[in-house]
Design a protein around this motif. Structure first.
Motif, PDB file in Angstrom:
ATOM      1  N   ALA A 101      -0.306  -1.545   5.790  1.00 23.39           N
ATOM      2  CA  ALA A 101      -1.166  -0.516   5.213  1.00 23.39           C
ATOM      3  C   ALA A 101      -0.766  -0.204   3.778  1.00 23.39           C
ATOM      4  O   ALA A 101      -1.618   0.018   2.912  1.00 23.39           O
ATOM      5  CB  ALA A 101      -1.099   0.744   6.070  1.00 23.39           C
ATOM      6  N   ILE A 102       0.535  -0.188   3.502  1.00 23.76           N
ATOM      7  CA  ILE A 102       1.005   0.079   2.139  1.00 23.76           C
ATOM      8  C   ILE A 102       0.566  -1.037   1.198  1.00 23.76           C
ATOM      9  O   ILE A 102       0.123  -0.780   0.073  1.00 23.76           O
ATOM     10  CB  ILE A 102       2.537   0.245   2.131  1.00 23.76           C
ATOM     11  CG1 ILE A 102       2.936   1.526   2.872  1.00 23.76           C
ATOM     12  CG2 ILE A 102       3.069   0.279   0.697  1.00 23.76           C
ATOM     13  CD1 ILE A 102       4.427   1.690   3.050  1.00 23.76           C
ATOM     14  N   ILE A 103       0.692  -2.300   1.631  1.00 26.27           N
ATOM     15  CA  ILE A 103       0.233  -3.417   0.802  1.00 26.27           C
ATOM     16  C   ILE A 103      -1.257  -3.291   0.526  1.00 26.27           C
ATOM     17  O   ILE A 103      -1.721  -3.540  -0.599  1.00 26.27           O
ATOM     18  CB  ILE A 103       0.540  -4.756   1.494  1.00 26.27           C
ATOM     19  CG1 ILE A 103       2.042  -4.929   1.693  1.00 26.27           C
ATOM     20  CG2 ILE A 103      -0.002  -5.926   0.666  1.00 26.27           C
ATOM     21  CD1 ILE A 103       2.409  -6.152   2.496  1.00 26.27           C
ATOM     22  N   ASN A 104      -2.016  -2.886   1.544  1.00 22.81           N
ATOM     23  CA  ASN A 104      -3.469  -2.800   1.414  1.00 22.81           C
ATOM     24  C   ASN A 104      -3.894  -1.661   0.485  1.00 22.81           C
ATOM     25  O   ASN A 104      -4.791  -1.831  -0.345  1.00 22.81           O
ATOM     26  CB  ASN A 104      -4.087  -2.609   2.799  1.00 22.81           C
ATOM     27  CG  ASN A 104      -5.603  -2.498   2.748  1.00 22.81           C
ATOM     28  OD1 ASN A 104      -6.288  -3.437   2.355  1.00 22.81           O
ATOM     29  ND2 ASN A 104      -6.128  -1.350   3.146  1.00 22.81           N
ATOM     30  N   GLN A 105      -3.256  -0.498   0.596  1.00 19.73           N
ATOM     31  CA  GLN A 105      -3.697   0.680  -0.137  1.00 19.73           C
ATOM     32  C   GLN A 105      -2.990   0.864  -1.475  1.00 19.73           C
ATOM     33  O   GLN A 105      -3.510   1.539  -2.365  1.00 19.73           O
ATOM     34  CB  GLN A 105      -3.503   1.918   0.729  1.00 19.73           C
ATOM     35  CG  GLN A 105      -4.330   1.871   2.018  1.00 19.73           C
ATOM     36  CD  GLN A 105      -4.202   3.135   2.836  1.00 19.73           C
ATOM     37  OE1 GLN A 105      -3.931   4.206   2.298  1.00 19.73           O
ATOM     38  NE2 GLN A 105      -4.385   3.018   4.140  1.00 19.73           N
ATOM     39  N   TYR A 106      -1.807   0.286  -1.626  1.00 18.59           N
ATOM     40  CA  TYR A 106      -1.056   0.428  -2.870  1.00 18.59           C
ATOM     41  C   TYR A 106      -0.589  -0.949  -3.364  1.00 18.59           C
ATOM     42  O   TYR A 106       0.615  -1.197  -3.494  1.00 18.59           O
ATOM     43  CB  TYR A 106       0.148   1.348  -2.672  1.00 18.59           C
ATOM     44  CG  TYR A 106      -0.200   2.721  -2.160  1.00 18.59           C
ATOM     45  CD1 TYR A 106      -0.596   3.728  -3.031  1.00 18.59           C
ATOM     46  CD2 TYR A 106      -0.158   3.004  -0.798  1.00 18.59           C
ATOM     47  CE1 TYR A 106      -0.919   4.999  -2.558  1.00 18.59           C
ATOM     48  CE2 TYR A 106      -0.478   4.261  -0.320  1.00 18.59           C
ATOM     49  CZ  TYR A 106      -0.858   5.253  -1.204  1.00 18.59           C
ATOM     50  OH  TYR A 106      -1.183   6.502  -0.740  1.00 18.59           O
ATOM     51  N   PRO A 107      -1.511  -1.866  -3.641  1.00 17.98           N
ATOM     52  CA  PRO A 107      -1.105  -3.222  -4.042  1.00 17.98           C
ATOM     53  C   PRO A 107      -0.348  -3.250  -5.363  1.00 17.98           C
ATOM     54  O   PRO A 107       0.644  -3.976  -5.499  1.00 17.98           O
ATOM     55  CB  PRO A 107      -2.435  -3.980  -4.137  1.00 17.98           C
ATOM     56  CG  PRO A 107      -3.470  -2.927  -4.336  1.00 17.98           C
ATOM     57  CD  PRO A 107      -2.982  -1.725  -3.593  1.00 17.98           C
TER      58      PRO A 107
END
Length: 224
Positions: free
Chosen positions: A95-101
């Motif tokens: 989720a972090i990769i997806n929302q804060y690339p």
């Protein structure tokens, strides 16, 4: 001196200095004389040289593909176990990769640069000899978590139906990740990007910098 082969000394051979064989052996017949030392090293590379002579580049390529497939299979098995044991951790990293690339990428680049600098500064020291193996282990674990989390994210982007289970999404994602890795040059660059974004997301998660909802979760679900 020989590289990738043997130094062969017959009965009346005379060497005033050292006899050196990297990736081979020093074969000395009775009566041959060596004035210096016998130096050998990297004996395991001899097998690689013989393999290359026999099978050529095609054989090396085939062996590399087989090794890569076994590696991806091992990652898939570990990923399945972690999906069963620590599903929330993997989903949080994805989720972090997806929302804060962008933030994940910057943190990942910074962490890799810091690890390289730390290794250079500590190499050869007593403290470095103790710390560098630990750093290597951390890098391996982080890289593994990065590949598994990115596979989960890829699967979620493809299997968007609510009825799809995270395990199904992971399996589809790891398959696609493995296929991309087979593409020359592109595959290597893609895995490097996976490591960068994964490292950054793991650091953001560990340090509590961001706490995004699980990928695929709606805002109403988060509010509840």
């Amino acid at each position: 001196m020989a590289f990738g082969g043997d130094v062969v000394l017959r009965e009346r051979a005379r060497v005033e200095g050292d006899a050196v064989a990297f990736g081979g052996a020093v074969i000395q017949a009775q009566g041959a004389r060596i004035g210096g030392d016998i130096v050998t090293g990297f004996r395991g590379s001899r097998r690689g040289v013989d393999f290359l002579r026999r099978w050529g580049i095609v054989g090396i390529l085939f062996a590399s593909i087989i090794f890569y497939l076994f590696l991806m299979l091992a990652i898939a098995v570990v990923g399945i176990l972690l999906m069963l044991l620590l599903p929330n951790v993997l989903q949080s990293i994805a989720a972090i990769i997806n929302q804060y690339p962008l933030k994940s990428g910057l943190w990942g680049l910074g962490s890799i640069a810091a690890l390289i600098l730390l290794t250079v500064l500590l190499v050869g020291s007593l403290f470095g000899n103790l710390l560098i193996p630990l750093v290597n282990l951390i890098v391996m674990v982080a890289g593994l978590l990065s590949a598994i989390s990115m596979s989960l994210l890829i699967g979620k982007k493809i299997l968007t139906a609510p009825s799809r289970l995270p395990m199904q999404q992971f399996l589809v994602g790891i398959l696609i990740l493995g296929l991309i890795g087979l593409i020359p040059i592109v595959g290597g660059l893609f895995f490097f990007a996976v490591a960068i974004f994964g490292f950054g997301a793991i650091l953001l998660w560990l340090l509590g910098k961001v706490q995004p909802p699980i990928v695929g979760q709606t805002h109403d679900q988060v509010g509840n």
